[in-house]
Design a protein around this motif. Structure first.
Motif, PDB file in Angstrom:
ATOM      1  N   ASP A  30       6.207   3.624   8.097  1.00 59.30           N
ATOM      2  CA  ASP A  30       4.775   3.353   8.067  1.00 59.30           C
ATOM      3  C   ASP A  30       4.445   2.604   9.348  1.00 59.30           C
ATOM      4  O   ASP A  30       5.148   1.652   9.703  1.00 59.30           O
ATOM      5  CB  ASP A  30       4.408   2.469   6.870  1.00 59.30           C
ATOM      6  CG  ASP A  30       4.439   3.230   5.563  1.00 59.30           C
ATOM      7  OD1 ASP A  30       4.199   4.449   5.585  1.00 59.30           O
ATOM      8  OD2 ASP A  30       4.717   2.597   4.534  1.00 59.30           O
ATOM      9  N   TYR A  31       3.396   3.013  10.024  1.00 55.78           N
ATOM     10  CA  TYR A  31       3.015   2.375  11.284  1.00 55.78           C
ATOM     11  C   TYR A  31       1.712   1.613  11.108  1.00 55.78           C
ATOM     12  O   TYR A  31       0.765   2.112  10.503  1.00 55.78           O
ATOM     13  CB  TYR A  31       2.862   3.422  12.391  1.00 55.78           C
ATOM     14  CG  TYR A  31       4.159   4.128  12.726  1.00 55.78           C
ATOM     15  CD1 TYR A  31       5.116   3.515  13.534  1.00 55.78           C
ATOM     16  CD2 TYR A  31       4.444   5.393  12.217  1.00 55.78           C
ATOM     17  CE1 TYR A  31       6.305   4.147  13.829  1.00 55.78           C
ATOM     18  CE2 TYR A  31       5.636   6.029  12.505  1.00 55.78           C
ATOM     19  CZ  TYR A  31       6.569   5.402  13.308  1.00 55.78           C
ATOM     20  OH  TYR A  31       7.754   6.024  13.595  1.00 55.78           O
ATOM     21  N   LYS A  73      -4.415 -11.703   3.501  1.00 50.98           N
ATOM     22  CA  LYS A  73      -4.789 -10.425   4.099  1.00 50.98           C
ATOM     23  C   LYS A  73      -3.608  -9.659   4.704  1.00 50.98           C
ATOM     24  O   LYS A  73      -3.753  -8.504   5.054  1.00 50.98           O
ATOM     25  CB  LYS A  73      -5.826 -10.651   5.209  1.00 50.98           C
ATOM     26  CG  LYS A  73      -7.155 -11.200   4.731  1.00 50.98           C
ATOM     27  CD  LYS A  73      -8.108 -11.356   5.902  1.00 50.98           C
ATOM     28  CE  LYS A  73      -9.456 -11.895   5.438  1.00 50.98           C
ATOM     29  NZ  LYS A  73     -10.379 -12.115   6.573  1.00 50.98           N
ATOM     30  N   PRO A  99       1.480  -4.970   5.089  1.00 53.58           N
ATOM     31  CA  PRO A  99       1.468  -5.162   3.630  1.00 53.58           C
ATOM     32  C   PRO A  99       1.899  -6.585   3.262  1.00 53.58           C
ATOM     33  O   PRO A  99       2.830  -7.130   3.845  1.00 53.58           O
ATOM     34  CB  PRO A  99       2.496  -4.142   3.126  1.00 53.58           C
ATOM     35  CG  PRO A  99       2.616  -3.144   4.217  1.00 53.58           C
ATOM     36  CD  PRO A  99       2.376  -3.870   5.495  1.00 53.58           C
ATOM     37  N   MET A 100       1.223  -7.137   2.270  1.00 47.57           N
ATOM     38  CA  MET A 100       1.517  -8.518   1.882  1.00 47.57           C
ATOM     39  C   MET A 100       2.832  -8.644   1.122  1.00 47.57           C
ATOM     40  O   MET A 100       3.332  -9.749   0.938  1.00 47.57           O
ATOM     41  CB  MET A 100       0.351  -9.063   1.038  1.00 47.57           C
ATOM     42  CG  MET A 100      -0.915  -9.270   1.856  1.00 47.57           C
ATOM     43  SD  MET A 100      -2.306  -9.895   0.901  1.00 47.57           S
ATOM     44  CE  MET A 100      -2.956  -8.380   0.204  1.00 47.57           C
ATOM     45  N   GLN A 158       9.486   3.429   5.595  1.00 43.59           N
ATOM     46  CA  GLN A 158       8.670   3.942   4.502  1.00 43.59           C
ATOM     47  C   GLN A 158       9.523   4.281   3.292  1.00 43.59           C
ATOM     48  O   GLN A 158       9.222   3.935   2.177  1.00 43.59           O
ATOM     49  CB  GLN A 158       7.929   5.182   4.993  1.00 43.59           C
ATOM     50  CG  GLN A 158       6.957   5.761   4.002  1.00 43.59           C
ATOM     51  CD  GLN A 158       6.294   6.997   4.579  1.00 43.59           C
ATOM     52  OE1 GLN A 158       6.890   8.072   4.607  1.00 43.59           O
ATOM     53  NE2 GLN A 158       5.093   6.840   5.069  1.00 43.59           N
TER      54      GLN A 158
ATOM     55  N   ARG B  13     -10.653   1.616  10.452  1.00 38.69           N
ATOM     56  CA  ARG B  13      -9.699   0.656  10.977  1.00 38.69           C
ATOM     57  C   ARG B  13      -8.625   0.305   9.950  1.00 38.69           C
ATOM     58  O   ARG B  13      -7.714  -0.435  10.245  1.00 38.69           O
ATOM     59  CB  ARG B  13     -10.431  -0.624  11.399  1.00 38.69           C
ATOM     60  CG  ARG B  13     -11.424  -0.396  12.511  1.00 38.69           C
ATOM     61  CD  ARG B  13     -12.244  -1.636  12.728  1.00 38.69           C
ATOM     62  NE  ARG B  13     -11.420  -2.702  13.248  1.00 38.69           N
ATOM     63  CZ  ARG B  13     -11.243  -2.931  14.533  1.00 38.69           C
ATOM     64  NH1 ARG B  13     -11.840  -2.168  15.416  1.00 38.69           N
ATOM     65  NH2 ARG B  13     -10.493  -3.903  14.962  1.00 38.69           N
ATOM     66  N   PRO B  15      -5.375   0.303   8.125  1.00 38.36           N
ATOM     67  CA  PRO B  15      -4.074   0.820   8.518  1.00 38.36           C
ATOM     68  C   PRO B  15      -3.588   1.900   7.551  1.00 38.36           C
ATOM     69  O   PRO B  15      -4.036   1.955   6.416  1.00 38.36           O
ATOM     70  CB  PRO B  15      -3.165  -0.416   8.439  1.00 38.36           C
ATOM     71  CG  PRO B  15      -4.080  -1.584   8.445  1.00 38.36           C
ATOM     72  CD  PRO B  15      -5.342  -1.115   7.803  1.00 38.36           C
ATOM     73  N   PRO B  16      -2.664   2.722   8.009  1.00 43.56           N
ATOM     74  CA  PRO B  16      -2.121   3.752   7.130  1.00 43.56           C
ATOM     75  C   PRO B  16      -1.399   3.104   5.950  1.00 43.56           C
ATOM     76  O   PRO B  16      -0.889   2.013   6.051  1.00 43.56           O
ATOM     77  CB  PRO B  16      -1.146   4.507   8.025  1.00 43.56           C
ATOM     78  CG  PRO B  16      -0.810   3.557   9.112  1.00 43.56           C
ATOM     79  CD  PRO B  16      -2.028   2.725   9.324  1.00 43.56           C
ATOM     80  N   SER B  18       1.200   4.365   2.891  1.00 42.12           N
ATOM     81  CA  SER B  18       1.923   5.460   2.259  1.00 42.12           C
ATOM     82  C   SER B  18       2.312   5.076   0.840  1.00 42.12           C
ATOM     83  O   SER B  18       3.457   5.163   0.454  1.00 42.12           O
ATOM     84  CB  SER B  18       3.164   5.788   3.074  1.00 42.12           C
ATOM     85  OG  SER B  18       4.029   4.668   3.064  1.00 42.12           O
ATOM     86  N   MET B  23      -1.198  -3.628   0.488  1.00 40.43           N
ATOM     87  CA  MET B  23      -2.171  -3.617   1.574  1.00 40.43           C
ATOM     88  C   MET B  23      -3.467  -4.320   1.171  1.00 40.43           C
ATOM     89  O   MET B  23      -3.945  -4.189   0.053  1.00 40.43           O
ATOM     90  CB  MET B  23      -2.492  -2.185   1.996  1.00 40.43           C
ATOM     91  CG  MET B  23      -1.397  -1.511   2.794  1.00 40.43           C
ATOM     92  SD  MET B  23      -0.837  -2.444   4.241  1.00 40.43           S
ATOM     93  CE  MET B  23      -2.314  -2.517   5.238  1.00 40.43           C
ATOM     94  N   TYR B  24      -4.011  -5.041   2.109  1.00 39.47           N
ATOM     95  CA  TYR B  24      -5.263  -5.756   1.902  1.00 39.47           C
ATOM     96  C   TYR B  24      -6.430  -4.772   1.854  1.00 39.47           C
ATOM     97  O   TYR B  24      -6.533  -3.877   2.703  1.00 39.47           O
ATOM     98  CB  TYR B  24      -5.462  -6.735   3.058  1.00 39.47           C
ATOM     99  CG  TYR B  24      -6.825  -7.370   3.136  1.00 39.47           C
ATOM    100  CD1 TYR B  24      -7.285  -8.211   2.138  1.00 39.47           C
ATOM    101  CD2 TYR B  24      -7.651  -7.139   4.237  1.00 39.47           C
ATOM    102  CE1 TYR B  24      -8.537  -8.803   2.226  1.00 39.47           C
ATOM    103  CE2 TYR B  24      -8.896  -7.732   4.339  1.00 39.47           C
ATOM    104  CZ  TYR B  24      -9.340  -8.565   3.321  1.00 39.47           C
ATOM    105  OH  TYR B  24     -10.570  -9.153   3.417  1.00 39.47           O
TER     106      TYR B  24
END
Lengths: 177, 142
Positions: A30-31, A73, A99-100, A158, B13, B15-16, B18, B23-24
């Motif tokens: 994952d980028y 965040k 990701p948190m 990933q 904006r 982010p990707p 998967s 993710m926030y």
């Protein structure tokens, strides 16, 4: 002044050589932010040695385990550099987050590393983001010198697909036919 | 200036992802502020060139006023000073608009533009310092 170091080191395996002995593993990523070239990393000890040797900053791609992530965040993360050292990673132009729940994962990071003084205000903000108690936050009264990274991109594994010996044998037999 | 207040920009904006669960998801206030940043970056060039118009600033004021009511990621962390900073920012945009209407000097117009950004920096110093470096880059050097 930012210095760009381009060293063609295939350091993924070297950088990722942890306690576990992995079998043949294929990984996809994952980028976040710019796409990081995970096959073109510089070893972390080499970077740290150059920083400690007098370079003000170094622009490089490297890998390190994540020790913690902003729990509000995902707008910063801490890296475990080994030997009790850590690096604070922030993201260029506040343009992307991670990701948190990425703590303990390995991160591949492209960005500028430097040694910086983190202000009391920042450290208190960071502690709040990390979910620390009010008393712990209030106890932060001194700035801290730390490795810092302004990342233009981050890659996280990933998924991992273990290529078994059986599968490889099957592939070989199919080639013979 | 069709970009002002465009909600799609914040989503672009993102982010990707998967399938990760950590993710926030931007709050309404975070999305509004990302749009504000995009808008100010777009207008920075015009302010520097001297081609900024009253109508463009007017649209900006209308769109950016949304931050006064938008819900924050952590509403409890919003300090009492926030509303004052928000009003100060909008007032600075009004100052910029007046400077354009009055055909004020380049210096006065840029002072007004940069003063609006200074209120953003001051607010972020109290609430969330992450975007400060990006905001500082938006200021027009004189």
């Amino acid at each position: 002044m930012m210095k760009r170091i381009l060293l063609p080191l295939a350091a993924i395996l070297a950088a990722c050589s942890g306690p576990s002995e992995n079998p043949v593993v294929e990984a996809t990523y994952d980028y976040y932010g710019d796409t990081v070239q995970v096959t073109d990393t510089v070893s972390l000890p080499q970077i740290l040695a150059q920083l400690q040797g007098g370079n003000d900053s170094i622009y490089a791609t490297f890998a390190a385990p994540i020790s913690s992530v902003c729990q509000v965040k995902g707008c910063w993360m801490q890296l475990d550099l080994g030997n009790g050292q850590e690096a604070l990673v922030r993201f260029k132009d506040y343009g992307f987050f991670v990701p948190m729940d990425a703590a303990t994962e390995w991160a591949f990071i492209e960005g500028g590393l430097t040694v910086d003084t983190l202000s009391v205000e920042w450290l208190q903000h960071q502690a709040a983001d990390a979910g620390k108690s009010d008393s712990a936050i209030a106890a932060i009264t001194e700035p801290k010198i730390s490795f810092t990274v302004m990342a233009s991109g981050v890659a996280l594994v990933q998924k991992e697909r273990v290529v078994s010996d059986e599968a490889e044998e099957h592939d070989h037999s199919s080639h013979e036919h | 200036m069709g970009q002002v207040g465009c909600q799609e920009k914040a989503e672009d904006r993102t982010p990707p992802n998967s399938g990760r669960t950590g993710m926030y998801t931007p709050s309404p206030l975070a999305s509004t502020m990302r749009n504000m940043a995009d808008d100010m970056e777009a207008l920075r060039t015009k302010a520097d060139e001297g081609s900024l118009t009253v109508a463009e600033v007017d649209v900006l004021i209308q769109a950016h006023a949304a931050m006064k009511e938008a819900e924050a990621t952590k509403p409890d962390d919003i300090k009492a000073t926030f509303s004052g900073y928000a009003e100060a920012y909008l007032l600075q945009l009004e100052e910029l608009k007046s400077a354009l209407e009055d055909h004020a000097s380049r210096q006065e117009r840029l002072d007004a533009f940069n003063a609006a950004l200074a209120t953003c920096v001051a607010c972020h110093q109290e609430h969330c310092p992450g975007p400060i470096a990006r905001i500082q880059k938006m200021k027009v050097q004189q």
